[in-house]
Every structure is written in C-alpha cells, then in structure tokens.
Design an enzyme around this catalytic site. Structure first.
Site, PDB file in Angstrom:
ATOM      1  CB  THR A   1      -1.725  -1.234  16.716  1.00 33.47           C
ATOM      2  OG1 THR A   1      -1.294  -2.246  15.816  1.00 33.47           O
ATOM      3  CG2 THR A   1      -0.519  -0.540  17.310  1.00 33.47           C
TER       4      THR A   1
ATOM      5  CG  ASN B   1      -3.965  -3.457   6.857  1.00 29.56           C
ATOM      6  OD1 ASN B   1      -4.759  -3.590   5.929  1.00 29.56           O
ATOM      7  ND2 ASN B   1      -4.336  -3.529   8.116  1.00 29.56           N
TER       8      ASN B   1
ATOM      9  CE1 TYR C   1       2.400  -1.507   8.993  1.00 30.38           C
ATOM     10  CE2 TYR C   1       0.384  -2.815   8.975  1.00 30.38           C
ATOM     11  CZ  TYR C   1       1.074  -1.661   9.335  1.00 30.38           C
ATOM     12  OH  TYR C   1       0.430  -0.656  10.020  1.00 30.38           O
TER      13      TYR C   1
END
Length: 371
Positions: free
Chosen positions: A26, A182, A184
């Site tokens: 990201t 992670n 999410y």
C-alpha cells in the site's frame, strides 16, 4: 528436482520468468476518483522487467467497492475510470515482458467513516471495534466502530468480488490475488475473535470459512482458478484479528481450497513485518508445512526473507516462489541484485505512505547506483 529462485515457474495459468515476486504494498498515491496515475505506471514498470525485476508483481491492495476502502488514496477496481487507470499500468508492464496480478481488497472493520460513502460506519462480520489505526486526511487515526453485516447483505459483497475480478481482467491483468490476510474482511470472518455470529457464517470453523469459500467460488467462476491466487496470514493476529486456535482453522481452509486448484496460495509466515515464529498457544508454533500438504497448491512464502533464506526455500522445495515487500520499494531491480548478491538500498520509511515521486519512483537501478 531442485530449482533455483531464478528459474521459471508456472503458477496456474501464469508463466513466470523467475520466482521472485513483488508483494502487495500500500503506497497511498491514487489520484482523483481513487484512480491509478501516470506515476503509478512508472512505479510498476520499473519493477517489471523479467530479467532484473519481479517474475510476478502483485499490486497494492485495491478495494472492490466504495465500502471496501479503509485507507486514504488507495486505488480501487470498482469504476470505469479505475479500470482505465489500471489498463495503462498493465500495458506498460506487459510491454517490458512482465506479469502482474491485482490484489482484491475489502478492509471490513479496518476503516474510518470519513473514508466511506455518506460517512457510514465500516461493515464487518460482527460489531467489534479493532484496536487498530488507519490512514486518513488527518494522518493515522483510530478506526471507527463497525456495524455487523446482515446475512442477506453478504451475497452482494461476494458479487462485488466477482465483478471486481472481471474488471481486473478487463483492465489487462494476468490474474487476481484475493486478499484474505492481515485482519481484513475475509480474515475477520475466519477468526473467532472477530466473528461472533450465530448464523451460518459464524460459530464453527466450517461456518466461519463459508464467506471465504463463497468469494473464491465466485472469483474462480468469473475468471478461472488458474488466474486466481489467495493471500492468507494463518499465524498472525494482524489488525487485532484474534484466533484462539489457528492450526485447525487454517488446516481446514487449506483442505477446502484444494479442490479449486488455485494458481497459488500466498502465505505470510508469522507477523507481517515482524516475528516469523511466535507462540500460538501452549508453546506451539504454526505448522505451515502441514497446511501446505492439505492445500496441494503452488506455495508462495512471504515475510522478511533474506537472499539466503529465499534461495534455500526454493532449492529445498519448501516454496515455489518467494514474495518480497519493502525490498522492492527501494530496489526496483531486486531480482538482479539477488542474483548478483549486490547490496540492497535501504528504503526511506517516511515516504512509504502518500506523497509523490520521492521514495516511489526515484530509487536507482543497479547500474545507476554504481555510476
């Protein structure tokens, strides 16, 4: 037969020139409308040459819908403008001989209302607020409290994944990677600490796995299993996603995924950016080899791999490919540097999130650095 990190490999329907993979990173540099920019094109193209760069690039995570966003200025895959922006990226990558897949993302509860349509609360399996932060116009802020999804809303999110996968192929990608790691949304459904539901999507391991399998079925039905990868982080409670007993959960996940014959499983070993092994309970550490035996799928490993570790992982047959994250930020020609055992440039962490070309497209390749 022993293989080298620099040998070609086939992952599903995708032929790679080497086994060095650029992990999703990201970078928070999307333009207006959360669209990739010409700078994005440069960034990925620099890392795409099959001799010097990645055998496969996995893009930064890209939200599948407006409600899937959780961080400022992340590029999506839910509008025509975003598809066009990504098409410029894939064309440039393919023009230099590279391969690239798009990571499909829904952050679930790891979001802030200021980033969501009409200031809505994030959506999640259960209304459990994460002890985590996200990146907004105000910098890093605590995430907002989520609302629990109603069972009748879940099929629409599965449909969003399917449509996003189709848009990725329309944009010219070689495939997609479903982000199931992670902490999410998919990982939130999997884990007992974030999924407190008492319907068909909660409770037992089989029920908590249901959403993941529905997404995988939808995406593979749309674009084919040979162009679909999946990222998982079995042993790590990232983003406050707790699980009391991860081994049976992820062994079950692997068994259920095996019949799909996915292109690959991308497995984060340990805590992203942190410890590779830690106690998961009773002094035990997670057994990734046991999970791999059940998955019967090409195996990509990730998390803090040095050159020596990566060479050994492939040569020993423990992995089919190795994904590198931060090393690719500051070394666009990472594969060449690994092959030649050249020094790596250290990344400037102050430029990781947001900004322009500095710390994004201005890192030199080896010849430039030597000069």
């Amino acid at each position: 037969m022993s293989h080298s990190l620099f040998d070609p490999v086939r992952l599903g329907d995708i032929e790679l020139a080497n086994r060095v993979v650029m992990a999703p990173l990201t970078r928070n540099r999307a333009g207006a409308g959360r669209v990739p920019t010409p700078l994005t094109v440069t960034y990925y193209t620099q890392r795409a040459h099959p001799r010097n760069g990645a055998g496969l690039i996995v893009t930064e995570a890209s939200p599948i819908s407006p409600m899937g966003h959780g961080y400022l200025d992340t590029p999506g895959i839910h509008s025509a403008e975003q598809v066009a922006g990504w098409r410029a990226v894939t064309k440039a990558v393919h023009d230099v001989g590279g391969k690239i897949v798009l990571q499909l993302w829904h952050v679930g509860r790891i979001s802030h209302s200021s980033l969501l349509p009409d200031g809505q609360p994030p959506e999640a399996p259960s209304a459990v607020t994460a002890r985590s932060k996200t990146f907004t116009t105000q910098g890093f802020e605590a995430v907002s409290s989520p609302r629990a999804l109603r069972a009748e809303e879940i099929p629409a999110i599965v449909q969003d994944y399917r449509l996003a996968a189709g848009r990725a192929i329309e944009a010219g990608f070689d495939g997609v990677e479903i982000h199931g790691a992670n902490g999410y949304l998919i990982d939130q459904f999997l884990r007992s600490g974030t999924n407190l539901r008492d319907d068909e999507y909660g409770g037992s391991i089989a029920n908590r796995t249901r959403f993941l399998l529905e997404v995988v079925r939808a995406v593979t039905g749309e674009i084919g299993a040979g162009r679909t990868g999946l990222r998982l982080s079995p042993g790590a409670p990232v983003n406050d996603a707790q699980e009391s007993d991860p081994q049976p959960l992820f062994d079950h996940v692997a068994e259920q995924l095996a019949p799909f014959a996915l292109a690959y499983l991308h497995v984060i070993e340990g805590m992203t950016g942190g410890a590779r092994e830690f106690d998961i309970g009773g002094g035990a550490t997670f057994d990734y080899a046991a999970m791999r035996r059940r998955a019967r799928t090409p195996w990509m490993v990730n998390n803090g791999y040095s050159r020596e570790m990566a060479l050994d992982a492939v040569a020993s047959g423990r992995a089919d490919a190795v994904a590198f994250g931060r090393a690719f930020i500051s070394n666009p020609d990472l594969t060449r540097r690994l092959r030649e055992d050249a020094a790596l440039v250290k990344a400037d962490s102050s430029t990781f999130y947001g900004g322009g070309a500095k710390g994004y497209t201005d890192y030199p390749a080896l010849a430039d650095a030597t000069a």
